[in-house]
Motif scaffolding. Structure first.
Motif, PDB file in Angstrom:
ATOM      1  N   MET A   1      24.575  18.477  -3.536  1.00  0.00           N
ATOM      2  CA  MET A   1      23.591  17.485  -3.134  1.00  0.00           C
ATOM      3  C   MET A   1      24.303  16.192  -2.745  1.00  0.00           C
ATOM      4  SD  MET A   1      20.380  16.565  -2.743  1.00  0.00           S
ATOM      5  CE  MET A   1      19.517  17.892  -3.556  1.00  0.00           C
ATOM      6  N   THR A   9      12.291   8.260  -3.895  1.00  0.00           N
ATOM      7  CA  THR A   9      11.815   9.628  -4.112  1.00  0.00           C
ATOM      8  C   THR A   9      10.335   9.586  -4.464  1.00  0.00           C
ATOM      9  OG1 THR A   9      12.529   9.510  -6.438  1.00  0.00           O
ATOM     10  CG2 THR A   9      14.059  10.516  -4.838  1.00  0.00           C
ATOM     11  N   THR A 276      16.047  19.822   1.625  1.00  0.00           N
ATOM     12  CA  THR A 276      15.845  19.870   0.175  1.00  0.00           C
ATOM     13  C   THR A 276      14.813  18.810  -0.195  1.00  0.00           C
ATOM     14  OG1 THR A 276      18.142  20.530  -0.198  1.00  0.00           O
ATOM     15  CG2 THR A 276      16.940  19.622  -2.090  1.00  0.00           C
ATOM     16  N   VAL A 278      13.529  16.445  -3.061  1.00  0.00           N
ATOM     17  CA  VAL A 278      13.919  15.830  -4.339  1.00  0.00           C
ATOM     18  C   VAL A 278      12.735  15.018  -4.845  1.00  0.00           C
ATOM     19  CG1 VAL A 278      15.527  14.279  -5.505  1.00  0.00           C
ATOM     20  CG2 VAL A 278      16.321  15.708  -3.601  1.00  0.00           C
ATOM     21  N   ARG A 320      17.580  20.916 -11.361  1.00  0.00           N
ATOM     22  CA  ARG A 320      17.910  19.499 -11.490  1.00  0.00           C
ATOM     23  C   ARG A 320      18.582  19.014 -10.210  1.00  0.00           C
ATOM     24  NH1 ARG A 320      17.691  16.837 -16.342  1.00  0.00           N
ATOM     25  NH2 ARG A 320      17.466  18.104 -18.237  1.00  0.00           N
ATOM     26  N   ALA A 321      18.256  17.788  -9.804  1.00  0.00           N
ATOM     27  CA  ALA A 321      18.830  17.259  -8.577  1.00  0.00           C
ATOM     28  C   ALA A 321      20.280  16.856  -8.740  1.00  0.00           C
ATOM     29  CB  ALA A 321      18.004  16.063  -8.090  1.00  0.00           C
ATOM     30  N   LEU A 360      15.047  13.726 -12.041  1.00  0.00           N
ATOM     31  CA  LEU A 360      14.859  14.206 -10.669  1.00  0.00           C
ATOM     32  C   LEU A 360      15.124  15.699 -10.617  1.00  0.00           C
ATOM     33  CD1 LEU A 360      16.609  11.468  -8.468  1.00  0.00           C
ATOM     34  CD2 LEU A 360      14.166  11.789  -8.843  1.00  0.00           C
ATOM     35  N   ALA A 362      14.915  19.239  -7.775  1.00  0.00           N
ATOM     36  CA  ALA A 362      15.045  19.527  -6.348  1.00  0.00           C
ATOM     37  C   ALA A 362      14.574  20.945  -6.053  1.00  0.00           C
ATOM     38  CB  ALA A 362      16.498  19.351  -5.899  1.00  0.00           C
TER      39      ALA A 362
END
Length: 421
Positions: A1, A9, A276, A278, A320-321, A360, A362
């Motif tokens: 990422m 976001t 993607t 997020v 998880r981002a 965050l 994703a």
């Protein structure tokens, strides 16, 4: 990422390097002489459009808004293919005025409409006859032919009344448009649909030739599949190329000299793996013995058509981002968005690491039919931001934009409902 510092976001993050790689992969799966259209319905973001225009793709549009986006990205209107099963006079007139000359038509009425409007503008247009073949081809992701449909004229109809599908004074019928199905990831399935399309095209070409129609363009559609909202990479379709070249030599001997020109269309394959989503976690709780994770994104940001029980089926892979932040699953969770409807559910029984509000997460591979196929107007929540990165240029800051559907308030003096109880 990519580093998303400064990106608000929820956000869709598009990697233009991935778009370039996908284009190279698809071109490697197609014969050299074949043309390629990008279907803007998959994602009309300007950065993706300019990337694909620079690679030589042409735009396939089906609305005034998509035409606006294509021309805004620098495409010549003469390069555009305007499709769609129903077009208003206003949008056809607008397209002709701006220089579009190639249209896909689905009926004799559509040819006559195009002829009338071309005459009104004192121009000449060209069209492809979209064909609804008699039978679907096995292995399709979403059937586009062989059933009663708004798309195309039935093969049997054209064979029975070919004189209705011929040139008009201001419209020249120059080719056939055959699109069997979508989201195919197996070379055998793709090859099978193209082989069937060419067999049908041969019959129609012979039938129409007796009425003065010379087929110079064969649009074989596409259907090239890509992973959606789950882990994965662009599918290797390189084995398709030699099989198509052999098939073309057998079925359309003049194709290597451009007679006819063979073209394909693609949307999801080119941009699907480039996006993607997020989004923040808003709440985590227990309800009736189940973990519930509430996200800032739901079917208004991703998969609205799936939320309405449409395709593609929505079952996002949530991670998880932060890079390397995933740990062993601790939650067996219902994953939902913030909308006031129980339909706003992404998953039931999702295996997730421990999460807290503010984290965050994703969803990968949502560059196609993500934001632009969602219920963005439902309940008036703000749209996510869109950020563009280039993984071939590490260290370059993301470029962020935000689209808003917010309308200016109507003053009482101008409100037509003012004073109405």
């Amino acid at each position: 990422m990519a580093d998303l510092e400064g990106v608000p976001t929820p956000a869709y993050v598009y990697d233009v390097a991935e778009v370039r790689r996908n284009h190279e992969l698809l071109r490697a799966a197609l014969p050299d002489r074949a043309g390629l259209f990008y279907s803007l319905k998959a994602n009309p973001h300007p950065a993706l459009l300019t990337t694909l225009r620079a690679r030589g793709a042409r735009p396939e549009v089906c609305s005034t808004g998509e035409l606006d986006a294509a021309l805004g990205a620098g495409w010549d209107p003469a390069d555009a293919l305007y499709t769609g099963p129903g077009k208003s006079d206003a949008e056809v007139r607008d397209a002709l005025t701006r220089g579009v000359r190639l249209f896909s038509v689905d009926s004799p009425h559509a040819i006559e409409q195009l002829d009338r409007l071309a005459a009104e503008g004192a121009v000449t247009a060209r069209c492809l006859l979209r064909i609804n073949d008699d039978q679907p081809v096995p292995g399709q992701g979403l059937v586009m032919t062989g059933v009663a449909s708004q798309f195309g004229a039935d093969t049997g109809w054209v064979m029975a009344e070919p004189e209705r599908f011929t040139d008009r004074p201001r419209v020249e019928v120059v080719g056939l448009h055959l699109y069997m199905g979508t989201n195919l990831t197996e070379v055998d399935s793709l090859y099978g649909q193209f082989r069937r399309s060419l067999a049908t095209a041969r019959r129609l070409t012979e039938r129409l030739a007796a009425h003065g129609v010379r087929v110079r363009v064969l649009d074989l559609g596409g259907g090239f599949g890509a992973p959606f909202a789950k882990a994965g990479e662009a599918v290797d379709l390189s084995a398709l190329r030699p099989r198509l070249q052999e098939l073309f030599d057998e079925e359309i001997p003049g194709w290597r000299d451009g007679a006819p020109e063979v073209v394909f269309e693609s949307g999801r394959y080119l941009v699907g793996t480039a996006g993607t989503l997020v989004t923040p976690v808003l709440d985590v709780k227990r309800s009736q013995g189940k973990d519930v994770v509430v996200l800032a994104s739901g079917i208004h940001h991703l998969g609205g058509m799936s939320g309405l029980r449409r395709l593609p089926v929505l079952a996002p892979h949530v991670v998880r981002a932060a890079a390397g932040a995933d740990s062993a699953p601790e939650l067996d969770a219902i994953v939902v968005g913030p909308l006031c409807t129980p339909l706003d559910t992404w998953a039931r029984g999702a295996k997730l690491p421990a999460l807290s509000p503010g984290d965050l997460v994703a969803v990968p591979n949502v560059g196609a039919y993500g934001l632009y196929a969602s219920l963005v107007g439902f309940l008036g929540h703000p749209l996510p931001a869109e950020a563009v990165v280039d993984s071939d240029r590490p260290g370059t800051a993301p470029v962020t934009t935000r689209v808003s559907l917010t309308r200016a308030p109507v003053s009482p003096a101008s409100d037509p409902t003012s004073g109405v109880n």
